[in-house]
Design an enzyme around this catalytic site. Structure first.
Site, PDB file in Angstrom:
ATOM      1  N   PRO A 144       0.854  -1.248   0.074  1.00  7.82           N
ATOM      2  CA  PRO A 144      -0.045  -0.191   0.076  1.00  7.82           C
ATOM      3  C   PRO A 144       1.000   1.174   0.074  1.00  7.82           C
ATOM      4  O   PRO A 144       2.002   1.334   0.690  1.00  7.82           O
ATOM      5  CB  PRO A 144      -0.876  -0.152   1.444  1.00  7.82           C
ATOM      6  CG  PRO A 144      -0.710  -1.748   1.920  1.00  7.82           C
ATOM      7  CD  PRO A 144       0.436  -2.020   1.032  1.00  7.82           C
ATOM      8  N   PHE A 145       0.221   2.391  -0.659  1.00  9.57           N
ATOM      9  CA  PHE A 145       0.953   3.719  -0.743  1.00  9.57           C
ATOM     10  C   PHE A 145       2.231   3.732  -1.335  1.00  9.57           C
ATOM     11  O   PHE A 145       3.032   4.456  -1.183  1.00  9.57           O
ATOM     12  CB  PHE A 145       0.960   4.231   0.678  1.00  9.57           C
ATOM     13  CG  PHE A 145      -0.245   4.180   1.432  1.00  9.57           C
ATOM     14  CD1 PHE A 145      -1.349   4.762   1.168  1.00  9.57           C
ATOM     15  CD2 PHE A 145      -0.422   3.252   2.488  1.00  9.57           C
ATOM     16  CE1 PHE A 145      -2.698   4.770   1.764  1.00  9.57           C
ATOM     17  CE2 PHE A 145      -1.716   3.063   3.366  1.00  9.57           C
ATOM     18  CZ  PHE A 145      -2.713   3.946   2.906  1.00  9.57           C
ATOM     19  N   ARG A 146       2.307   2.716  -2.164  1.00  6.66           N
ATOM     20  CA  ARG A 146       3.584   2.694  -3.096  1.00  6.66           C
ATOM     21  C   ARG A 146       5.265   2.348  -2.045  1.00  6.66           C
ATOM     22  O   ARG A 146       6.022   2.690  -2.680  1.00  6.66           O
ATOM     23  CB  ARG A 146       4.085   3.651  -4.020  1.00  6.66           C
ATOM     24  CG  ARG A 146       2.594   3.963  -4.983  1.00  6.66           C
ATOM     25  CD  ARG A 146       2.970   4.905  -6.037  1.00  6.66           C
ATOM     26  NE  ARG A 146       4.277   4.309  -6.965  1.00  6.66           N
ATOM     27  CZ  ARG A 146       3.805   3.534  -7.721  1.00  6.66           C
ATOM     28  NH1 ARG A 146       2.809   2.802  -8.139  1.00  6.66           N
ATOM     29  NH2 ARG A 146       4.988   3.184  -8.530  1.00  6.66           N
ATOM     30  N   LEU A 147       4.623   1.798  -0.769  1.00  6.71           N
ATOM     31  CA  LEU A 147       5.973   1.577  -0.021  1.00  6.71           C
ATOM     32  C   LEU A 147       6.196  -0.040  -0.368  1.00  6.71           C
ATOM     33  O   LEU A 147       5.988  -1.014   0.551  1.00  6.71           O
ATOM     34  CB  LEU A 147       5.608   1.722   1.221  1.00  6.71           C
ATOM     35  CG  LEU A 147       5.063   3.360   1.529  1.00  6.71           C
ATOM     36  CD1 LEU A 147       4.586   3.641   3.094  1.00  6.71           C
ATOM     37  CD2 LEU A 147       6.374   4.289   1.430  1.00  6.71           C
ATOM     38  N   HIS A 148       6.747  -0.244  -1.495  1.00  5.36           N
ATOM     39  CA  HIS A 148       6.857  -1.538  -1.874  1.00  5.36           C
ATOM     40  C   HIS A 148       8.106  -2.476  -1.356  1.00  5.36           C
ATOM     41  O   HIS A 148       8.872  -1.801  -0.628  1.00  5.36           O
ATOM     42  CB  HIS A 148       7.020  -1.897  -3.556  1.00  5.36           C
ATOM     43  CG  HIS A 148       6.223  -0.765  -4.223  1.00  5.36           C
ATOM     44  ND1 HIS A 148       4.737  -1.002  -3.964  1.00  5.36           N
ATOM     45  CD2 HIS A 148       6.145   0.114  -5.202  1.00  5.36           C
ATOM     46  CE1 HIS A 148       4.069  -0.220  -5.020  1.00  5.36           C
ATOM     47  NE2 HIS A 148       5.128   0.311  -5.610  1.00  5.36           N
TER      48      HIS A 148
END
Length: 196
Positions: free
Chosen positions: A173-177
């Site tokens: 989520p939230f591009r916190l890959h």
């Protein structure tokens, strides 16, 4: 510092590939293959993974094709698997070697007959005068090999990418890959957790 051994990484790769095969509608074994020509220009295309084990990642091609010529001249490559339905990606960098004649023969003979004829008929990556020239070549080799086995062309074989670096990417989520990169060292595969 976390160290893993290659069988663990291949096991994780195989697990992700199996999940992809259960969810992807087409070609879960599709991977982009990046090569470099003699002028240092990169080139990328899609190929199909046909085998993986602790020795590396195997695909087959016409050695007279652009990718074949580039790999014979510069035996280094990068692979990328992207499974959109799983929101996962695996990147692999490594050196390349040719598979054995026995491996190439076994895989070639497992292909549908029309695909084996096509390997003879296609002058892969070279300019084609028109569709008719390909169809004429298919007809020529279909007649030539109308009876018996279709032998493997001498210019058709496989390459094995021997990994030096493997990265497992997982969407979060939230591009916190999540990015876990493993680099081959003398003592095993050293893990680095990368910023997304």
């Amino acid at each position: 510092m976390e160290i893993k051994q290659l069988p663990e990484l291949i096991s994780q790769f195989s697990s992700w590939l199996q999940e992809a095969e259960n969810l992807e509608p087409n070609d879960a074994n599709a991977m982009s293959l990046a090569t470099v020509n003699s002028d240092g220009e990169p080139s990328v295309r899609m190929v199909l993974l046909k085998g993986v084990d602790e020795n590396g990642f195997v695909f087959y091609t016409n050695f007279e094709s652009q990718k074949g010529q580039e790999l014979l001249q510069n035996p280094n490559a990068a692979l990328c698997f992207h499974w959109k339905s799983l929101r996962r990606c695996i990147r692999i960098n490594g050196t390349v070697e040719q598979v054995s004649d026995e491996e190439a023969d076994a895989y070639f003979n497992s292909r549908p007959r029309d695909s084996r004829i096509g390997a003879w008929a296609s002058q892969q990556s070279r300019p084609m005068e028109g569709r008719f020239s390909l169809e004429a070549a298919v007809a020529k080799y279909a007649a030539k090999y109308a009876v018996g086995e279709v032998p493997r062309p001498p210019y058709w074989s496989g390459f094995r990418v021997i990994p030096k670096k493997i990265e497992f990417w997982q969407d979060k989520p939230f591009r916190l890959h999540e990015r876990n990169q493993y680099t081959h060292t003398d003592i095993g595969w050293q893990k680095a957790v990368l910023y997304p």
